[in-house]
Design a protein around this motif. Structure first.
Motif, mmCIF file in Angstrom:
data_model
loop_
_atom_site.group_PDB
_atom_site.id
_atom_site.type_symbol
_atom_site.label_atom_id
_atom_site.label_comp_id
_atom_site.label_asym_id
_atom_site.label_seq_id
_atom_site.Cartn_x
_atom_site.Cartn_y
_atom_site.Cartn_z
ATOM 1 N N PHE A 1 0.833 -1.200 0.000
ATOM 2 C CA PHE A 1 0.000 0.000 0.000
ATOM 3 C C PHE A 1 0.871 1.255 0.000
ATOM 4 N N GLU A 2 1.926 1.252 0.813
ATOM 5 C CA GLU A 2 2.849 2.404 0.828
ATOM 6 C C GLU A 2 3.575 2.520 -0.502
ATOM 7 N N ALA A 3 3.956 1.366 -1.078
ATOM 8 C CA ALA A 3 4.647 1.395 -2.376
ATOM 9 C C ALA A 3 3.757 1.983 -3.463
ATOM 10 N N ALA A 4 2.439 1.777 -3.308
ATOM 11 C CA ALA A 4 1.495 2.269 -4.315
ATOM 12 C C ALA A 4 1.010 3.685 -4.032
ATOM 13 N N ASN A 5 1.500 4.327 -2.990
ATOM 14 C CA ASN A 5 0.993 5.642 -2.604
ATOM 15 C C ASN A 5 1.038 6.624 -3.770
ATOM 16 N N ASN A 6 -0.064 7.333 -3.976
ATOM 17 C CA ASN A 6 -0.271 8.292 -5.073
ATOM 18 C C ASN A 6 -0.468 7.615 -6.427
ATOM 19 N N GLY A 7 -0.428 6.279 -6.432
ATOM 20 C CA GLY A 7 -0.603 5.550 -7.682
ATOM 21 C C GLY A 7 -1.839 4.681 -7.664
ATOM 22 N N THR A 8 -1.716 3.509 -8.281
ATOM 23 C CA THR A 8 -2.837 2.584 -8.443
ATOM 24 C C THR A 8 -2.476 1.231 -7.853
ATOM 25 N N PHE A 9 -3.419 0.613 -7.141
ATOM 26 C CA PHE A 9 -3.233 -0.725 -6.573
ATOM 27 C C PHE A 9 -4.237 -1.647 -7.256
ATOM 28 N N PHE A 10 -3.720 -2.689 -7.918
ATOM 29 C CA PHE A 10 -4.562 -3.632 -8.652
ATOM 30 C C PHE A 10 -4.637 -4.958 -7.904
ATOM 31 N N PHE A 11 -5.853 -5.353 -7.513
ATOM 32 C CA PHE A 11 -6.093 -6.619 -6.832
ATOM 33 C C PHE A 11 -6.720 -7.593 -7.822
ATOM 34 N N ASP A 12 -5.940 -8.589 -8.251
ATOM 35 C CA ASP A 12 -6.467 -9.603 -9.155
ATOM 36 C C ASP A 12 -7.064 -10.746 -8.344
ATOM 37 N N GLU A 13 -8.120 -11.349 -8.854
ATOM 38 C CA GLU A 13 -8.851 -12.430 -8.177
ATOM 39 C C GLU A 13 -9.224 -12.004 -6.756
ATOM 40 N N ILE A 14 -9.872 -10.852 -6.661
ATOM 41 C CA ILE A 14 -10.243 -10.278 -5.375
ATOM 42 C C ILE A 14 -11.168 -11.212 -4.593
ATOM 43 N N GLU A 15 -11.891 -12.098 -5.292
ATOM 44 C CA GLU A 15 -12.832 -12.995 -4.623
ATOM 45 C C GLU A 15 -12.140 -14.022 -3.731
ATOM 46 N N GLU A 16 -10.809 -14.184 -3.891
ATOM 47 C CA GLU A 16 -10.070 -15.168 -3.107
ATOM 48 C C GLU A 16 -9.646 -14.648 -1.739
ATOM 49 N N LEU A 17 -9.912 -13.386 -1.432
ATOM 50 C CA LEU A 17 -9.556 -12.852 -0.108
ATOM 51 C C LEU A 17 -10.396 -13.527 0.978
ATOM 52 N N SER A 18 -9.746 -13.816 2.102
ATOM 53 C CA SER A 18 -10.467 -14.385 3.243
ATOM 54 C C SER A 18 -11.337 -13.307 3.886
ATOM 55 N N PRO A 19 -12.361 -13.693 4.675
ATOM 56 C CA PRO A 19 -13.183 -12.694 5.371
ATOM 57 C C PRO A 19 -12.352 -11.746 6.230
ATOM 58 N N HIS A 20 -11.315 -12.272 6.879
ATOM 59 C CA HIS A 20 -10.455 -11.434 7.724
ATOM 60 C C HIS A 20 -9.773 -10.347 6.891
ATOM 61 N N MET A 21 -9.205 -10.738 5.727
ATOM 62 C CA MET A 21 -8.505 -9.761 4.895
ATOM 63 C C MET A 21 -9.486 -8.832 4.183
ATOM 64 N N GLN A 22 -10.700 -9.313 3.918
ATOM 65 C CA GLN A 22 -11.712 -8.419 3.337
ATOM 66 C C GLN A 22 -11.997 -7.254 4.280
ATOM 67 N N ALA A 23 -12.105 -7.538 5.576
ATOM 68 C CA ALA A 23 -12.359 -6.487 6.564
ATOM 69 C C ALA A 23 -11.189 -5.517 6.638
ATOM 70 N N LYS A 24 -9.963 -6.051 6.591
ATOM 71 C CA LYS A 24 -8.769 -5.194 6.635
ATOM 72 C C LYS A 24 -8.710 -4.283 5.406
ATOM 73 N N LEU A 25 -8.991 -4.866 4.229
ATOM 74 C CA LEU A 25 -8.929 -4.092 2.990
ATOM 75 C C LEU A 25 -10.008 -3.019 2.967
ATOM 76 N N LEU A 26 -11.212 -3.366 3.440
ATOM 77 C CA LEU A 26 -12.306 -2.395 3.466
ATOM 78 C C LEU A 26 -11.917 -1.161 4.275
ATOM 79 N N ARG A 27 -11.310 -1.379 5.432
ATOM 80 C CA ARG A 27 -10.923 -0.240 6.272
ATOM 81 C C ARG A 27 -9.857 0.608 5.577
ATOM 82 N N ALA A 28 -8.879 -0.041 4.948
ATOM 83 C CA ALA A 28 -7.807 0.703 4.271
ATOM 84 C C ALA A 28 -8.375 1.559 3.141
#
Length: 663
Positions: A430-457
């Motif tokens: 996330f820091e490496a992508a600051n001011n740029g673009t972050f591409f999440f491929d196969e986003i459906e494979e995230l676990s519920p725990h990481m989905q919550a973390k990503l939502l907050r970010a």
């Protein structure tokens, strides 16, 4: 030189474009105009005239142009004076945006947004606006050259002038018609001064420079290095301030010159350098001695231009090495742009057109489609067409990293946070992508725990490192891709609903290869050229490939090309295709011929040649109702079977001798 200009229905705008091209290129360019509401072909099969279309209509038009027809997609823009008038309005101003129809009005609004007109809230208005649209409380109307369409009661009308060709489109027309020399004349230079975008846009659209635009822009900003860029015909299209200073010439005196006029005695021929840089010494008129390094640029072994690096003689060589290494660095960067996407089908052109509009705003994008349709290529293209193009593009495949490691990869960690952690800690993606673009491929494979973390970010635009106790602000645009139906996963409780709506602000669905008519063999030929394959497909092999469903899409097609290349056979028969393709081809139901429909159309055409619209109307009068697309398909099949032939120009289709005998 002849070109064809395709327009919608507005004859006034058509004449405006023709007059502009005549003013810039005089009698050296002959322009044929075609309109979408005319039932005539867009081309003459006996010539090779290049077709020019406006980019906003490319999706509508491309399906009606043969796949081998060369096309220039020219963007539109406004005069600077009109934009300056809009910039003077205070933020939050409400105004009608008036144009001929709803589509042109929306396209105008998007174009104004791209030109940074954010201080006005536009309400689209046209002849086909809904009758309930209330304009009584609006006092201002903005229009691109259509003041007669402004509704009564408006107190102030701001006419910003007609939309015109962007300078990049003019330069591309000049380059592909061999008329670059006319860009040095006063008509073009005056036009360039009046039009928003100017030379900056021009440089990016010269042939061969598309791949280099952003790299040149980055290098241009570096101090103490002079940079020139030339195209395949040695005309200079890029020049930074340091090059201007070192050469002792004004930038306006350098641009569009043949580079050999600046370096007449020392200039090597870049196209003969085979990719190896060369350095020569040059003394300018002010007796300043320069070391000039020329780096030729090739695309698929075709010379497309050169980059010139200018340094005062004796400058520190390490500085030059540092600049080159930075220039060629491949870190978190997006390699692909929209021009790399191969295809002429309406389905892919419409997807590209929509993605280009998504690129200019900063909302989250969700790209969906089957595996192998090119979701990451679209993600990179959106990034490279956005305002973040010169910032990082970070990509991660959510299915490739175990959940136990993913959190530290995304957010980083503090030193000593867990066993095996580096003492100095680690910066997350996330820091490496600051001011740029972050591409999440196969986003459906995230676990519920990481989905919550990503939502907050995403929601808070803040992250916290693993083991850390302070938040870090991040500014990142999110692009996600999914192979599965996320809404179905939401209903099944496998994907968070709030995260889904956070990442799907701009949904983009990519078509599978089987729905991209005529694109299959274009892409196949590209892969053949890319890997050096030279086989020829028999008619039966081509028919089998065309009928295959390609569940793996473009990725599977490339595998097929590589398989056929390994056979080392000049001609490929059906029995030499991959076994799974042969098997599917044998099981596929054979399409029944339509002799009755053939004869019905032939009974019309025997009376004389006619276009698709006329044929459709005459068939309808005989009780046969067909759509325009069905008539197009019918004529295509009849041509393949030898029943009809297409006449040049506006002659339409006519029966062959075989067709007459069959009737």
């Amino acid at each position: 030189m002849e070109i064809g200009l395709i327009l919608t229905h507005d004859r006034r705008m058509g004449q405006l474009f023709v007059d502009l091209l005549h003013r810039l290129f005089e009698d050296a360019l002959h322009v044929n105009t075609y309109y979408l509401d005319e039932d005539i072909p867009f081309w003459n099969e006996n010539d090779r005239a290049r077709v020019v279309i406006t980019s906003s209509y490319s999706g509508d038009i491309m399906s009606r142009i043969p796949v081998d027809r060369p096309v220039i997609s020219a963007s539109l823009t406004f005069q600077k004076q009109g934009l300056l008038a809009l910039e003077r309005f205070p933020a939050g101003t409400r105004a009608l945006l008036v144009n001929t129809n709803n589509k042109t009005t929306v396209d105008t609004a998007i174009l104004l947004y791209q030109k940074n007109i954010h201080n006005i809230n536009f309400i689209p208005y046209s002849a086909d606006s809904p009758p309930y649209l209330d304009t009584q409380e609006i006092e201002i109307a903005v229009t691109p050259g259509e003041p007669q369409l402004v509704p009564p009661g408006i107190k102030r009308v701001v006419d910003i002038g007609d939309r015109m060709f962007d300078v990049s489109g003019i330069i591309e027309i000049a380059a592909y018609t061999g008329l670059e020399h006319m860009l040095q004349r006063k008509p073009f230079l005056d036009y360039n001064e009046r039009i928003s975008g100017g030379v900056g846009n021009a440089a990016s659209s010269l042939p061969g420079s598309g791949l280099l635009k952003y790299e040149y822009d980055a290098v241009m900003k570096m101090i103490n290095i002079g940079i020139l860029g030339s195209d395949a015909k040695n005309y200079i299209y890029a020049c930074n301030n340091m090059a201007e200073f070192l050469l002792g010439k004004k930038r306006s005196d350098i641009l569009y010159l043949d580079v050999r006029k600046i370096f007449p005695e020392f200039f090597p021929n870049p196209s003969a350098m085979k990719g190896a840089p060369a350095t020569f010494r040059y003394e300018n008129t002010g007796n300043r001695v320069l070391d000039i390094t020329v780096t030729p640029m090739f695309r698929e072994d075709v010379f497309i231009g050169a980059m010139f690096m200018l340094l005062p003689a004796g400058e520190n060589e390490t500085l030059k090495s540092h600049i080159v290494s930075k220039f060629m660095q491949k870190g978190h960067q997006a390699r692909y742009r929209f021009e790399h996407i191969i295809g002429r089908s309406a389905a892919i052109r419409q997807a590209i057109c929509l993605a280009q509009k998504m690129a200019v705003v900063d909302f989250s994008v969700l790209i969906t489609g089957q595996s192998g349709v090119g979701k990451e290529i679209f993600a990179q293209s959106i990034h490279n067409a956005s305002r973040r193009f010169d910032k990082p593009f970070v990509a991660i495949n959510c299915a490739a990293i175990p959940d136990s490691l993913l959190e530290s990869e995304l957010f980083g960690y503090e030193g000593g946070s867990f066993t095996g952690a580096k003492k100095q800690g680690k910066t997350g993606l996330f820091e490496a992508a600051n001011n740029g673009t972050f591409f999440f491929d196969e986003i459906e494979e995230l676990s519920p725990h990481m989905q919550a973390k990503l939502l907050r970010a995403i929601q808070e635009r803040q992250i916290m490192k693993v083991g850390g106790d302070s938040v870090i602000e991040v500014d990142v645009r999110i692009i996600c891709a999914a192979n599965q139906d996320l809404l179905r996963l939401v209903r099944q409780g496998k994907f968070r609903e709030d995260l889904y709506y956070r990442i799907s602000t701009l949904p983009l669905e990519l078509p599978p290869l089987k729905e991209r008519e005529n694109d299959l063999f274009l892409i196949l030929d590209h892969f053949c050229h890319e890997i050096g394959a030279s086989f020829i497909l028999s008619a039966e092999a081509r028919k089998c490939l065309a009928g295959y469903s390609w569940p793996g899409n473009i990725r599977e097609l490339r595998n097929c090309v590589e398989y056929l290349h390994c056979l080392k056979t000049g001609a490929i028969e059906r029995k030499q295709l991959p076994p799974y393709v042969q098997s599917a081809c044998e099981k596929a139901p054979q399409k029944s011929p339509t002799p009755d429909l053939f004869k019905a159309a032939a009974s019309v055409l025997i009376e004389g040649p006619c276009g698709r619209g006329a044929l459709r109307n005459k068939l309808q009068a005989r009780g046969i109702i067909l759509s325009e697309a069905q008539v197009r398909t019918l004529l295509k099949k009849m041509k393949q079977e030898g029943w009809v032939q297409s006449s040049g120009g506006r002659g339409g289709s006519s029966l062959t001798v075989f067709g007459r005998e069959a009737l």
